[in-house]
Design a protein around this motif. Structure first.
Motif, PDB file in Angstrom:
ATOM      1  N   ILE A  70       0.836  -1.203   0.000  1.00  0.00           N
ATOM      2  CA  ILE A  70       0.000   0.000   0.000  1.00  0.00           C
ATOM      3  C   ILE A  70       0.871   1.253   0.000  1.00  0.00           C
ATOM      4  O   ILE A  70       0.604   2.220  -0.723  1.00  0.00           O
ATOM      5  CB  ILE A  70      -0.937  -0.022   1.225  1.00  0.00           C
ATOM      6  N   GLY A  71       1.955   1.235   0.811  1.00  0.00           N
ATOM      7  CA  GLY A  71       2.861   2.382   0.824  1.00  0.00           C
ATOM      8  C   GLY A  71       3.540   2.596  -0.517  1.00  0.00           C
ATOM      9  O   GLY A  71       3.707   3.734  -0.975  1.00  0.00           O
ATOM     10  N   GLY A  72       3.937   1.497  -1.172  1.00  0.00           N
ATOM     11  CA  GLY A  72       4.545   1.619  -2.491  1.00  0.00           C
ATOM     12  C   GLY A  72       3.580   2.179  -3.516  1.00  0.00           C
ATOM     13  O   GLY A  72       3.957   3.006  -4.366  1.00  0.00           O
ATOM     14  N   THR A  73       2.324   1.729  -3.452  1.00  0.00           N
ATOM     15  CA  THR A  73       1.310   2.262  -4.372  1.00  0.00           C
ATOM     16  C   THR A  73       1.072   3.743  -4.134  1.00  0.00           C
ATOM     17  O   THR A  73       0.952   4.533  -5.081  1.00  0.00           O
ATOM     18  CB  THR A  73      -0.005   1.485  -4.193  1.00  0.00           C
ATOM     19  N   LEU A  74       1.023   4.120  -2.858  1.00  0.00           N
ATOM     20  CA  LEU A  74       0.839   5.535  -2.529  1.00  0.00           C
ATOM     21  C   LEU A  74       1.992   6.370  -3.063  1.00  0.00           C
ATOM     22  O   LEU A  74       1.792   7.441  -3.653  1.00  0.00           O
ATOM     23  CB  LEU A  74       0.710   5.690  -1.013  1.00  0.00           C
TER      24      LEU A  74
END
Length: 288
Positions: A70-74
């Motif tokens: 999720i952090g990478g997508t953000l």
């Protein structure tokens, strides 16, 4: 002498950097609350995965990978595409979707067990009437009933044969299944086991009550089937309308995707649409 020009997207990148720094600071100073939140998520997912009979030994590792994704997508959408609104929206979607899918699968399994429980009670009543013991009756249910309820009775029969008390076996089964009908069934088994009453008649009466409840539930589902379809159509309607506007007026419609105000409006509309859909589903699934 020409003045230096500031890149058009400098403000966007600066905003993304500030938001990322704020998120990092919040994660560092609020790590205790983050750990507590992860523990709550882990406990909730563990409960649902156990009801699905899925392994939970490395669940915390999977949750960490999930949060990293999720952090990478953000970061991808915020920095590479310079779109913080859609980045937050997609991150929220990634946060909610796996939990919703696991919850949905656990609920579908529970409902399937509920549908099979009345037949299990009738089979139990016939087995007791034929002179079988409680352990033999549980083994009969485990061998003759379909999945997934046969797995539950197989576990109950195995635990009872290995020396667990009937009360403990039934209490653990009630915690796994979360079924009011099974709670009635377990109470009848315990009462008959302790007092020596006529188990087959008690179970047969409970089975008739469960069959009547299932008949009412099926009637409610059939009466509300068209309304549930309408809720799906209403949820899809905004996307179809937006597509139609794209062909009618592509220049102004593109502003919804290229400007911050348009992106915020799209995000708010999507969130409200999702809330309206689940609200309609909740209204159309009354608890009998």
């Amino acid at each position: 002498m020409p003045s230096a020009t500031v890149p058009m997207d400098f403000e966007g990148y600066l905003a993304c950097l500030l938001i990322g720094a704020a998120a990092g600071a919040a994660g560092f100073f609020g790590r205790e609350y983050l750990a507590h939140g992860m523990s709550l998520v882990e406990a909730d997912l563990t409960d649902k995965l156990r009801r699905l009979r899925a392994p939970t030994s490395h669940l915390r590792v999977y949750i960490g990978i999930w949060l990293a994704a999720i952090g990478g997508t953000l970061a991808l959408f915020a920095f590479a595409l310079n779109n913080i609104v859609f980045a937050l929206l997609i991150s929220a979607f990634l946060v909610c979707t796996p939990w919703y899918l696991v919850r949905r699968m656990a609920e579908r399994r529970r409902l399937k067990i509920e549908d099979q429980l009345a037949d299990a009670m009738v089979t139990m009543s016939s087995a007791v009437k034929a002179g079988l013991s409680l352990a033999q009756s549980l083994e009969l249910l485990a061998s003759q009933l379909p999945q997934p309820i046969s797995t539950e009775f197989q576990q109950m029969a195995s635990e009872y044969k290995l020396g667990k008390t009937l009360e403990r076996v039934l209490v653990e089964a009630k915690e796994r299944l979360r079924s009011e009908n099974f709670a009635l069934f377990a109470a009848a088994l315990l009462a008959s086991h302790e007092s020596g009453g006529r188990l087959n008649e008690t179970v047969e009466r409970i089975a008739r009550s469960v069959l009547e409840l299932q008949r009412l539930e099926r009637k409610v589902r059939s009466e509300t089937a068209q309304a549930r379809k309408s809720a799906v159509y209403m949820a899809l309607a905004p996307a179809l309308i937006l597509t139609a506007y794209w062909f009618v007026d592509p220049i102004n419609t593109a502003l919804l995707f290229t400007t911050v105000v348009g992106q915020i409006l799209l995000a708010i509309a999507l969130v409200l649409n999702v809330i309206a859909y689940f609200w309609a589903r909740w209204i159309l699934n009354p608890d009998i």
